[in-house]
Scaffold this active site. Structure first.
Site, short mmCIF file in Angstrom:
data_model
loop_
_atom_site.label_atom_id
_atom_site.label_comp_id
_atom_site.label_asym_id
_atom_site.label_seq_id
_atom_site.Cartn_x
_atom_site.Cartn_y
_atom_site.Cartn_z
N GLU A 1 0.83 -1.22 0.00
CA GLU A 1 0.00 0.00 0.00
C GLU A 1 0.86 1.26 0.00
O GLU A 1 0.55 2.23 -0.69
CB GLU A 1 -0.95 0.01 1.22
CG GLU A 1 -1.98 -1.11 1.23
CD GLU A 1 -3.06 -0.99 0.15
OE1 GLU A 1 -3.09 0.03 -0.56
OE2 GLU A 1 -3.87 -1.93 0.03
N ARG B 1 0.51 3.71 -3.25
CA ARG B 1 -0.15 5.01 -3.04
C ARG B 1 0.88 6.12 -2.84
O ARG B 1 0.82 7.14 -3.53
CB ARG B 1 -1.08 4.95 -1.83
CG ARG B 1 -2.15 3.87 -2.01
CD ARG B 1 -3.26 3.99 -1.00
NE ARG B 1 -3.96 2.71 -0.89
CZ ARG B 1 -5.21 2.56 -0.50
NH1 ARG B 1 -5.92 3.60 -0.17
NH2 ARG B 1 -5.75 1.37 -0.42
N ASP C 1 -4.10 -10.33 -8.45
CA ASP C 1 -4.39 -9.35 -9.52
C ASP C 1 -3.23 -8.53 -10.09
O ASP C 1 -2.82 -8.70 -11.25
CB ASP C 1 -5.52 -8.41 -9.08
CG ASP C 1 -5.35 -7.80 -7.69
OD1 ASP C 1 -4.29 -8.01 -7.08
OD2 ASP C 1 -6.27 -7.12 -7.21
N GLU D 1 -12.17 -0.74 -10.44
CA GLU D 1 -11.73 -1.68 -11.48
C GLU D 1 -12.63 -1.75 -12.72
O GLU D 1 -12.13 -1.88 -13.84
CB GLU D 1 -11.54 -3.08 -10.88
CG GLU D 1 -10.37 -3.19 -9.90
CD GLU D 1 -10.67 -2.63 -8.52
OE1 GLU D 1 -11.85 -2.41 -8.21
OE2 GLU D 1 -9.71 -2.39 -7.75
C1 DMJ Z 1 -6.44 -0.01 -5.09
O1 DMJ Z 1 -5.70 0.36 -3.99
C2 DMJ Z 1 -5.57 -0.64 -6.15
O2 DMJ Z 1 -6.24 -0.63 -7.35
C3 DMJ Z 1 -5.18 -2.04 -5.81
O3 DMJ Z 1 -4.46 -2.65 -6.84
C4 DMJ Z 1 -6.40 -2.86 -5.52
N1 DMJ Z 1 -7.30 -2.26 -4.62
C5 DMJ Z 1 -7.58 -0.85 -4.64
C6 DMJ Z 1 -8.85 -0.44 -5.33
O4 DMJ Z 1 -9.88 -1.31 -5.33
#
Ligand code: DMJ
Length: 638
Positions: free
Chosen positions: A263, A267, A395, A529
């Site tokens: 995270e 971010r 993912d 998404e």
């Molecule tokens: C975001 O922080 C990013 O897209 C991450 O890869 C997956 N989850 C959240 C949004 O849903």
């Protein structure tokens, strides 16, 4: 008594003969030279060494800077500029030592004066205690080394202006109005965050206060860092300036708490990287500091990082919920893009080495049916469970493979190969068609399929779309079709709900088709998404349905998620009277609203030839072949 026995010492006093004085002086000067010389062999951190040796005389300071440049990019004009800065002595001493530079300590502070690091030194930063931290000072050094890759040099590498000819303004009035609406939503979300939660990580819009949470190890302002580039591309310059000022004056990197490596990387590192590349904001120094604070997570027997790190002490551990102390594929597999740019900006190959090591291990390890399971032991380097998913836990690993290839200007063939083999395995084992004709990507548990698709997995429509061009020969249309089918299924998960927003997970069993069957899967937390896939599919096909679907989402967000003081997630997308979860996630500002804005903009706003979006939608520049000199340097590390 003793003196009398010494030859040459007169009995009358302590007088010495002239020749004896000469020998004594010779001995003394020899001793002084020896002691001074010994300073060179003291460890770098010993204070005496720093006091006695001037910066140009300290061989360690010069190591790895001009050394790398002079060895690997001869003739490059940027190199020559930097090499000169090092002073004449620098290049001479460089040939001696080949120590990696990141471990260099506080001494580098002195060296950074007069360099790029100094240009970026603001008064606020000067007061910041972090500036005295040894790792931070080494970052200052590396920041200086990275000055070879100047902001101006970077800009000249772009093929097109980042914001397009006219900030991506669409020619038709309906699309323009829709875009204006999205901009208004951003202003509304931002203003409320500012009013009620400034400096916190997220806004709680119902209770009108801030939320810090425990994902960022005490770092604050996640919504600010996540919003910088969105505000900038939307032309919200006053708000962008407020955000930038907060980052410069208040973002304190000296936190000391439990942080998610993933995270913080997607971010904070991602957000600051984009701000730097889009605007030239003075965040380079801090970015490298932050990057360095993440490095101890890689200190494991395999070099696979653990998921949690204390940003103060550098202690790292695995998530308590991850089986047998394992690391998560989507976490350690989602560092590559940012770490490559950290190397670009710092000039240090260390960041690249860390992520290349992850890739090396993943390449080597045996994969069941060619699939990558979600849990890996950072100690043994073996898979811990055979759960495979293109949604949560897996993912963005796949996303970063194809984006690494694209970000390398299609030179990273290893990433290309890994991505397309993974896709082939996913298609063979996971991709399914429902009785109603919907294509979906199931999850795989040791060979048994779970006919479920998470909201998170809906990013894959866009991913498969942007990867369509570079797969095996003749596969382009196949991939475009698959991307369109998955995006269609995800749209169905929205249109089959009462709110026209999609659930956290939907299923294709027991008569269900793209709907959630469990109460616990019915929530929507402002995730991006599905809209992300609309945006990519719009860019790739210009089929107007994607803009229509995006507009449906805007209307649903306005109707069900907008509250008096911001936007909130909802607990049940199937309930016509919604219950709010009281959280405006920072990714709503960085991703959901940005992708919507791009969907209603011309394609020349952040053109895909020049930019890839990290998994938090922060745009990072493609490293074009003609600007490869730094990459060449990185391929041949110290
Ligand atoms: C975001 O922080 C990013 O897209 C991450 O890869 C997956 N989850 C959240 C949004 O849903």
């Amino acid at each position: 008594m003793v003196l009398r026995k010494l030859p040459g010492v007169s009995a009358s006093g302590m007088g010495l003969r002239l020749s004896q004085k000469f020998v004594f002086l010779l001995f003394l000067s020899g001793l002084v030279t020896l002691c001074f010389g010994a300073l060179f062999f003291l460890p770098d951190t010993v204070r005496l060494k720093r006091i006695f040796l001037s910066k140009n005389e300290n061989p360690a300071v010069t190591v790895g800077h001009d050394n790398e440049l002079s060895k690997k990019v001869p003739g490059d004009p940027e190199h020559q500029r930097v090499a000169l800065k090092g002073g004449e002595g620098a290049n001479v001493k460089l040939k001696v030592s080949r120590k990696p530079s990141v471990t260099h300590g506080a001494r580098t502070v002195e060296r950074s004066v007069g360099s790029r690091a100094q240009e970026e030194w603001s008064p606020a930063r000067a007061q910041e205690p972090a500036a005295r931290d040894e790792r931070v000072t080494s970052a200052a050094h590396n920041g200086e080394r990275g000055s070879a890759y100047s902001y101006e040099a970077f800009k000249s590498c772009l093929l097109k202006p980042a914001l397009g000819r006219n900030q991506g303004t669409p020619p038709d009035s309906e699309t323009l109005q829709r875009r204006e609406k999205v901009k208004e939503m951003m202003t509304f979300a931002w203003d409320n965050y500012k009013r009620y939660a400034w400096g916190n990580n997220e806004l709680r819009p119902l209770t009108r206060n801030g939320h810090l949470g425990n994902m960022f190890g005490g770092l604050r302002g996640a919504s600010i860092v996540d919003s910088l580039d969105t505000l900038y591309i939307m032309g919200l310059m006053e708000e962008y300036e407020e955000a930038k000022e907060w980052v410069q004056n208040n973002l304190d990197l000296n936190s000391n708490g439990e942080a998610s490596l993933f995270e913080v990387n997607i971010r904070y590192v991602g957000g600051l990287l984009s701000a730097y590349y889009l605007t030239g904001a003075e965040v380079r120094f801090r970015l490298i500091c932050l990057g360095e604070k993440l490095l101890p997570a890689f200190n494991t027997p395999t070099g696979i990082p653990r998921g949690v790190i204390n940003l103060g002490s550098g202690t790292s551990w695995s998530w308590g919920w991850a089986s047998a102390g394992s690391s998560i594929l989507a976490e350690f597999g989602t560092l590559h893009l940012e770490f490559l740019h950290l190397s670009q900006l710092s000039g240090s190959p260390l960041f690249t080495e860390k992520v290349m090591n992850i890739r090396k291990l993943l390449n080597k390890i045996e994969k069941p049916h060619g699939l990558y399971p979600n849990f890996l032991s950072p100690v043994s380097g073996n898979w811990v469970q055979h759960h495979v998913s293109i949604g949560g836990l897996g993912d963005s690993f796949y996303e970063y493979l194809i984006k690494s290839y694209l970000m390398s200007d299609k030179t990273d063939q290893e990433a290309q190969k890994m991505y397309y083999s993974a896709m082939e395995a996913i298609e063979t084992n996971l991709v399914q068609k429902s009785p109603g004709g919907l294509t979906y990507v199931a999850e795989w548990r040791g060979g048994i399929l779970d006919h479920k698709m998470g909201h998170l997995a809906c990013f894959s429509g866009g991913m498969i779309g942007i990867g369509a061009d570079d797969g095996p020969a003749g596969q382009r249309q196949h991939y475009l079709d698959l991307a369109a089918e998955i995006t269609h299924t995800c749209h169905e998960s929205y249109s089959r709900s009462a709110t026209k927003l999609g659930p956290e997970a939907f299923r294709f069993d027991a008569g269900a088709e793209a709907t959630a069957t469990r109460l616990s899967d019915r929530y929507y937390i402002l995730r991006p998404e599905v809209i992300e896939s609309y945006m990519y599919m719009w860019r790739l096909t210009h089929d107007p349905k994607y803009r229509e679907w995006g507009w449906e989402a805007v209307e649903a967000l306005e109707k069900h998620c907008r509250v008096d003081a911001g936007f909130s997630g909802i607990r049940d997308v199937y309930a016509s009277t919604v219950s709010h979860d009281n959280m405006q996630q920072s990714f709503f500002l960085s991703e959901t609203l940005k992708y919507l804005y791009l969907l209603f903009s011309d394609d020349d706003l952040l053109p895909l030839e020049d930019w890839v979006f990290n998994t938090e939608a922060h745009p990072l520049p493609v490293i074009h072949k003609r600007c490869l000199y730094l990459q060449t340097r990185l391929k041949d590390p110290l």
